[in-house]
Design a protein around this motif. Structure first.
Motif, PDB file in Angstrom:
ATOM      1  N   ILE A  54       6.530  42.682  66.820  1.00 23.60           N
ATOM      2  CA  ILE A  54       7.913  42.343  67.165  1.00 23.60           C
ATOM      3  C   ILE A  54       8.156  42.866  68.574  1.00 23.60           C
ATOM      4  O   ILE A  54       8.145  44.076  68.813  1.00 23.60           O
ATOM      5  N   LEU A  55       8.346  41.963  69.518  1.00 20.28           N
ATOM      6  CA  LEU A  55       8.538  42.357  70.905  1.00 20.28           C
ATOM      7  C   LEU A  55       9.964  42.831  71.163  1.00 20.28           C
ATOM      8  O   LEU A  55      10.919  42.332  70.551  1.00 20.28           O
ATOM      9  N   ASP A  56      10.100  43.766  72.077  1.00 18.03           N
ATOM     10  CA  ASP A  56      11.385  44.111  72.668  1.00 18.03           C
ATOM     11  C   ASP A  56      11.526  43.252  73.912  1.00 18.03           C
ATOM     12  O   ASP A  56      10.831  43.458  74.912  1.00 18.03           O
ATOM     13  N   PRO A  61       5.688  43.263  78.210  1.00 19.37           N
ATOM     14  CA  PRO A  61       4.652  43.491  79.227  1.00 19.37           C
ATOM     15  C   PRO A  61       4.365  42.224  80.025  1.00 19.37           C
ATOM     16  O   PRO A  61       4.310  41.120  79.466  1.00 19.37           O
ATOM     17  N   ASP A  62       4.166  42.375  81.320  1.00 12.42           N
ATOM     18  CA  ASP A  62       3.833  41.231  82.167  1.00 12.42           C
ATOM     19  C   ASP A  62       2.416  40.751  81.864  1.00 12.42           C
ATOM     20  O   ASP A  62       1.507  41.550  81.648  1.00 12.42           O
ATOM     21  N   GLY A  63       2.256  39.435  81.846  1.00 12.31           N
ATOM     22  CA  GLY A  63       0.919  38.872  81.727  1.00 12.31           C
ATOM     23  C   GLY A  63       0.448  38.613  80.322  1.00 12.31           C
ATOM     24  O   GLY A  63      -0.753  38.368  80.117  1.00 12.31           O
ATOM     25  N   LEU A  64       1.344  38.656  79.346  1.00 11.46           N
ATOM     26  CA  LEU A  64       0.917  38.327  77.985  1.00 11.46           C
ATOM     27  C   LEU A  64       0.369  36.906  77.944  1.00 11.46           C
ATOM     28  O   LEU A  64       0.961  35.972  78.475  1.00 11.46           O
ATOM     29  N   ALA A  65      -0.769  36.754  77.287  1.00  9.73           N
ATOM     30  CA  ALA A  65      -1.413  35.452  77.161  1.00  9.73           C
ATOM     31  C   ALA A  65      -2.382  35.515  75.991  1.00  9.73           C
ATOM     32  O   ALA A  65      -2.657  36.590  75.459  1.00  9.73           O
ATOM     33  N   ASP A  66      -2.890  34.361  75.606  1.00 13.80           N
ATOM     34  CA  ASP A  66      -3.917  34.293  74.570  1.00 13.80           C
ATOM     35  C   ASP A  66      -5.032  35.265  74.935  1.00 13.80           C
ATOM     36  O   ASP A  66      -5.575  35.231  76.041  1.00 13.80           O
ATOM     37  N   GLN A  77      -5.546  47.028  78.816  1.00 15.61           N
ATOM     38  CA  GLN A  77      -4.322  47.463  79.482  1.00 15.61           C
ATOM     39  C   GLN A  77      -3.083  46.954  78.744  1.00 15.61           C
ATOM     40  O   GLN A  77      -2.133  47.702  78.484  1.00 15.61           O
ATOM     41  N   LEU A  78      -3.098  45.665  78.410  1.00 14.65           N
ATOM     42  CA  LEU A  78      -1.952  45.088  77.710  1.00 14.65           C
ATOM     43  C   LEU A  78      -1.798  45.668  76.315  1.00 14.65           C
ATOM     44  O   LEU A  78      -0.666  45.847  75.833  1.00 14.65           O
ATOM     45  N   TYR A  79      -2.902  45.959  75.664  1.00 10.41           N
ATOM     46  CA  TYR A  79      -2.849  46.594  74.343  1.00 10.41           C
ATOM     47  C   TYR A  79      -2.015  47.873  74.399  1.00 10.41           C
ATOM     48  O   TYR A  79      -1.122  48.093  73.564  1.00 10.41           O
ATOM     49  N   ALA A  84       3.241  50.593  73.415  1.00  4.89           N
ATOM     50  CA  ALA A  84       4.275  51.470  73.967  1.00  4.89           C
ATOM     51  C   ALA A  84       5.662  50.849  73.917  1.00  4.89           C
ATOM     52  O   ALA A  84       6.669  51.575  73.975  1.00  4.89           O
ATOM     53  N   THR A  85       5.746  49.515  73.809  1.00  4.87           N
ATOM     54  CA  THR A  85       7.049  48.860  73.932  1.00  4.87           C
ATOM     55  C   THR A  85       7.465  48.055  72.713  1.00  4.87           C
ATOM     56  O   THR A  85       8.649  47.714  72.580  1.00  4.87           O
TER      57      THR A  85
END
Length: 220
Positions: A54-56, A61-66, A77-79, A84-85
């Motif tokens: 569930i995103l806030d 985070p910038d750059g979320l993609a498949d 990095q995105l993990y 964290a968010t």
């Protein structure tokens, strides 16, 4: 807006990643919109990993993609940024569960477990693929190629992929000789050679043809 509980939703979903559209969609469910995706349906060994996220939408985070389109370093990095968010839960379907149920059923059950494990109960779930799992804690909707269309599903794909890759790297030392740290249980030439040389280990999915052949349960 209040939605009656039902097994499936029929929402108009974005065709591509669209932060504004998804933020509005999340608002319709009081910010409790979960994305669900898996990693590891195809490998010969190891579990399927499923993540629910569930995103806030004030801190996406910038750059979320498949996850499949990202480098390993970028996924890692995105993990960390997602954890964290966002609100996150992970569930695994073990090789034995996969063998007992079949890969599709085991994956769908793990999806439901991940959704139910979320610390914040979702009001709606968006699932990558064509199936809505039974036993979800909220209405669900399947989205073909959802990890390339929905930020919450993309986030789930990253968490599931990194979780599984890290696990397979760790077990490499417990079951040496198979190369799990490199191929992560997928059907590579190295893996096939190791399977022929050593036979299956407890991580192998005995219902998958290459493993069954190595066990002598099927003909090559």
């Amino acid at each position: 807006m209040v939605f009656a509980l039902s097994s499936t939703l029929q929402l108009a979903l974005p065709a591509t990643l669209d932060p504004a559209a998804e933020r509005e969609l999340s608002r319709r469910f009081d910010g409790r919109l979960a994305g669900i995706d898996e990693a590891g349906r195809g490998p010969w060994a190891g579990p399927v990993a499923v993540a629910a996220v569930i995103l806030d939408h004030a801190a996406v985070p910038d750059g979320l993609a498949d996850s499949k389109t990202l480098s390993e370093a970028r996924r890692e990095q995105l993990y960390e940024e997602i954890l964290a968010t966002a609100v996150v839960a992970v569930a695994l379907a073990s090789p034995r569960e996969i063998d007992a149920r079949n890969i599709r059923a085991a994956t769908l059950q793990a999806m439901a477990r991940a959704a139910r494990a979320l610390p914040l109960a979702p009001l709606a779930c968006l699932i990558d693929g064509r199936d809505v799992p039974p036993d979800l804690p909220a209405p669900g909707q399947a989205a073909v190629k959802g990890d390339g269309r929905l930020l919450c599903v993309a986030a789930a794909s990253i968490v599931a992929k990194v979780t599984r890759d890290r696990l397979m790297t760790r077990v490499d030392s417990l079951f040496p000789g198979y190369g799990f740290a490199g191929h992560k249980g997928y059907g590579t030439a190295q893996h096939a050679a190791a399977l022929a040389r050593q036979g299956p280990c407890p991580l192998h999915r005995r219902s998958f043809r290459p493993v069954a052949v190595a066990l002598g349960l099927r003909e090559a």
